[in-house]
Scaffold this motif. Structure first.
Motif, PDB file in Angstrom:
ATOM      1  N   PHE A  37       0.733  -1.204   0.125  1.00 40.97           N
ATOM      2  CA  PHE A  37      -0.085  -0.001  -0.061  1.00 40.97           C
ATOM      3  C   PHE A  37       0.866   1.430  -0.095  1.00 40.97           C
ATOM      4  O   PHE A  37       0.639   2.041  -0.728  1.00 40.97           O
ATOM      5  CB  PHE A  37      -0.827  -0.048   1.315  1.00 40.97           C
ATOM      6  N   TRP A  38       1.931   1.026   0.882  1.00 39.49           N
ATOM      7  CA  TRP A  38       2.700   2.485   0.812  1.00 39.49           C
ATOM      8  C   TRP A  38       3.539   2.707  -0.542  1.00 39.49           C
ATOM      9  O   TRP A  38       3.447   3.963  -0.782  1.00 39.49           O
ATOM     10  CB  TRP A  38       3.925   2.151   2.090  1.00 39.49           C
ATOM     11  N   LEU A  39       4.126   1.476  -1.195  1.00 40.26           N
ATOM     12  CA  LEU A  39       4.478   1.542  -2.772  1.00 40.26           C
ATOM     13  C   LEU A  39       3.563   2.305  -3.510  1.00 40.26           C
ATOM     14  O   LEU A  39       4.044   3.153  -4.240  1.00 40.26           O
ATOM     15  CB  LEU A  39       5.166   0.481  -2.794  1.00 40.26           C
ATOM     16  N   TRP A  40       2.196   1.956  -3.425  1.00 41.88           N
ATOM     17  CA  TRP A  40       1.536   2.221  -4.183  1.00 41.88           C
ATOM     18  C   TRP A  40       0.871   3.951  -3.993  1.00 41.88           C
ATOM     19  O   TRP A  40       0.903   4.679  -4.714  1.00 41.88           O
ATOM     20  CB  TRP A  40      -0.111   1.582  -4.159  1.00 41.88           C
ATOM     21  N   MET A  41       1.010   4.619  -2.613  1.00 38.03           N
ATOM     22  CA  MET A  41       0.595   5.522  -2.370  1.00 38.03           C
ATOM     23  C   MET A  41       1.994   6.453  -2.856  1.00 38.03           C
ATOM     24  O   MET A  41       1.684   7.906  -3.030  1.00 38.03           O
ATOM     25  CB  MET A  41       0.485   5.843  -1.131  1.00 38.03           C
ATOM     26  N   GLY A  42       3.262   5.807  -2.854  1.00 39.31           N
ATOM     27  CA  GLY A  42       4.312   6.808  -3.108  1.00 39.31           C
ATOM     28  C   GLY A  42       4.442   6.800  -4.705  1.00 39.31           C
ATOM     29  O   GLY A  42       5.306   7.764  -5.116  1.00 39.31           O
ATOM     30  N   HIS A  43       3.604   6.160  -5.436  1.00 36.02           N
ATOM     31  CA  HIS A  43       3.618   6.608  -7.046  1.00 36.02           C
ATOM     32  C   HIS A  43       2.933   7.887  -7.350  1.00 36.02           C
ATOM     33  O   HIS A  43       1.993   7.976  -6.798  1.00 36.02           O
ATOM     34  CB  HIS A  43       2.919   5.429  -7.668  1.00 36.02           C
ATOM     35  N   PRO A  45       2.962  11.099  -6.065  1.00 37.14           N
ATOM     36  CA  PRO A  45       2.275  11.765  -5.008  1.00 37.14           C
ATOM     37  C   PRO A  45       1.940  13.268  -5.352  1.00 37.14           C
ATOM     38  O   PRO A  45       2.817  13.688  -6.596  1.00 37.14           O
ATOM     39  CB  PRO A  45       3.223  11.805  -3.840  1.00 37.14           C
ATOM     40  N   TYR A  46       1.093  13.975  -4.781  1.00 34.54           N
ATOM     41  CA  TYR A  46       0.685  15.183  -4.997  1.00 34.54           C
ATOM     42  C   TYR A  46       1.923  16.150  -5.240  1.00 34.54           C
ATOM     43  O   TYR A  46       2.236  17.137  -6.062  1.00 34.54           O
ATOM     44  CB  TYR A  46      -0.099  15.877  -3.935  1.00 34.54           C
ATOM     45  N   ARG A  47       3.023  16.059  -4.248  1.00 28.85           N
ATOM     46  CA  ARG A  47       4.088  16.920  -4.142  1.00 28.85           C
ATOM     47  C   ARG A  47       5.146  15.933  -3.533  1.00 28.85           C
ATOM     48  O   ARG A  47       5.045  15.373  -2.582  1.00 28.85           O
ATOM     49  CB  ARG A  47       4.001  17.955  -3.216  1.00 28.85           C
ATOM     50  N   LYS A  48       6.311  15.434  -4.414  1.00 24.53           N
ATOM     51  CA  LYS A  48       7.209  14.325  -3.907  1.00 24.53           C
ATOM     52  C   LYS A  48       8.034  15.061  -2.605  1.00 24.53           C
ATOM     53  O   LYS A  48       8.246  14.380  -1.810  1.00 24.53           O
ATOM     54  CB  LYS A  48       8.058  14.235  -5.109  1.00 24.53           C
ATOM     55  N   PHE A  49       8.028  16.259  -2.590  1.00 27.27           N
ATOM     56  CA  PHE A  49       9.020  16.873  -1.371  1.00 27.27           C
ATOM     57  C   PHE A  49       8.107  16.523  -0.272  1.00 27.27           C
ATOM     58  O   PHE A  49       8.569  16.247   0.950  1.00 27.27           O
ATOM     59  CB  PHE A  49       9.183  18.360  -1.624  1.00 27.27           C
ATOM     60  N   ASN A  50       6.839  16.895  -0.257  1.00 25.23           N
ATOM     61  CA  ASN A  50       5.924  16.662   0.992  1.00 25.23           C
ATOM     62  C   ASN A  50       5.817  15.117   1.142  1.00 25.23           C
ATOM     63  O   ASN A  50       5.689  14.769   2.458  1.00 25.23           O
ATOM     64  CB  ASN A  50       4.610  17.362   0.897  1.00 25.23           C
ATOM     65  N   TRP A  51       5.772  14.540   0.199  1.00 21.98           N
ATOM     66  CA  TRP A  51       5.571  12.858   0.396  1.00 21.98           C
ATOM     67  C   TRP A  51       6.810  12.523   1.559  1.00 21.98           C
ATOM     68  O   TRP A  51       6.537  11.963   2.159  1.00 21.98           O
ATOM     69  CB  TRP A  51       5.725  12.227  -0.836  1.00 21.98           C
ATOM     70  N   TRP A  52       8.024  12.699   1.049  1.00 21.31           N
ATOM     71  CA  TRP A  52       9.217  12.437   1.965  1.00 21.31           C
ATOM     72  C   TRP A  52       9.195  12.951   3.230  1.00 21.31           C
ATOM     73  O   TRP A  52       9.646  12.398   4.192  1.00 21.31           O
ATOM     74  CB  TRP A  52      10.327  12.415   0.998  1.00 21.31           C
ATOM     75  N   LEU A  53       8.832  14.145   3.258  1.00 21.03           N
ATOM     76  CA  LEU A  53       8.940  15.082   4.351  1.00 21.03           C
ATOM     77  C   LEU A  53       7.741  14.490   5.297  1.00 21.03           C
ATOM     78  O   LEU A  53       8.122  14.134   6.538  1.00 21.03           O
ATOM     79  CB  LEU A  53       8.425  16.400   4.277  1.00 21.03           C
ATOM     80  N   GLU A  54       6.655  14.067   4.878  1.00 18.40           N
ATOM     81  CA  GLU A  54       5.454  13.549   5.853  1.00 18.40           C
ATOM     82  C   GLU A  54       5.982  12.133   6.077  1.00 18.40           C
ATOM     83  O   GLU A  54       5.662  11.637   7.387  1.00 18.40           O
ATOM     84  CB  GLU A  54       4.216  13.511   5.001  1.00 18.40           C
ATOM     85  N   ASN A  55       6.561  11.368   5.264  1.00 16.90           N
ATOM     86  CA  ASN A  55       6.964   9.749   5.639  1.00 16.90           C
ATOM     87  C   ASN A  55       8.269   9.878   6.529  1.00 16.90           C
ATOM     88  O   ASN A  55       8.399   8.686   6.937  1.00 16.90           O
ATOM     89  CB  ASN A  55       6.922   9.315   4.204  1.00 16.90           C
TER      90      ASN A  55
END
Length: 219
Positions: A37-43, A45-55
């Motif tokens: 699920f995490w890998l699917w959501m990582g495809h 994302p709305y903003r890559k910077f925020n994706w990694w920051l939130e994660n």
């Protein structure tokens, strides 16, 4: 010596249904499902910077759970609740907590101008993480059932406040635009207060349910 025995109180661990990971099919399946699920959501994302920051917090939590399992392992119930919360946070991270499908549905249904998925996640933090905190207090600190139910909402409120401080520090460190997006206050001066408030409500509900279910075993 068994895997559980190496973590301290063997009898207490077994009483809570703790199993060695290699034999815990439920936890193994849940982890595989979450990683997919995490890998699917990582495809995309709305903003890559925020994706990694939130994660960042998700990855640190995962590392902490893996490292701490050598001396303390939660029950399956607690692990599943933790994974459920992280899954909700992962959905928010995919959309940078900006216009998730739930937000669009709520806006169409109630005419909300503000996105409320962040409120849902903060409420879920209190509702879902309260029981793992309860279990930790009971098994490690030896706090009695009634006192644990009373203390847990206070712990959740403190953790919620600490997270708001983390958001503030990140906002100070990053540039204003990215920091403001991560903060996600959406122009609400009471945003941090409401986030802590709904987490507290979630924890209180969880502890009322825990008191009712677990309390029967103490009479």
């Amino acid at each position: 010596m068994s895997e559980i025995s190496q973590r301290g109180d063997d009898a207490s661990a077994r009483a809570w249904g703790v199993q060695p990971f290699r034999a815990n099919r439920t936890l193994q399946a849940a982890l595989i499902a979450f990683v997919l699920f995490w890998l699917w959501m990582g495809h995309d994302p709305y903003r890559k910077f925020n994706w990694w920051l939130e994660n960042l917090l998700t990855l640190l939590t995962a590392a902490g759970l893996i490292a701490s399992r050598r001396w303390f392992a939660w029950s399956n119930a607690s692990y599943l609740l933790i994974l459920a919360f992280i899954a909700l946070h992962t959905v928010g991270a995919h959309y940078s907590y900006n216009e998730t499908p739930l937000d669009r549905w709520l806006a169409a249904l109630f005419g909300f101008e503000r996105n409320h998925f962040d409120r849902v996640v903060h409420f879920a933090f209190g509702l879902l993480i309260a029981y793992p905190v309860y279990e930790f207090l009971r098994r490690v600190a030896g706090v009695r059932h009634g006192w644990s139910c009373a203390i847990v909402p206070c712990v959740i409120l403190a953790l919620g406040a600490f997270y708001e401080l983390i958001e503030m520090w990140v906002t100070f460190i990053l540039d204003p635009e990215r920091g403001a997006l991560f903060l996600g206050s959406q122009g609400d001066p009471w945003d941090a207060h409401h986030d802590m408030e709904v987490a507290l409500y979630g924890a209180i509900i969880a502890m009322f349910a825990t008191a009712r279910i677990k309390g029967k075993k103490h009479h």
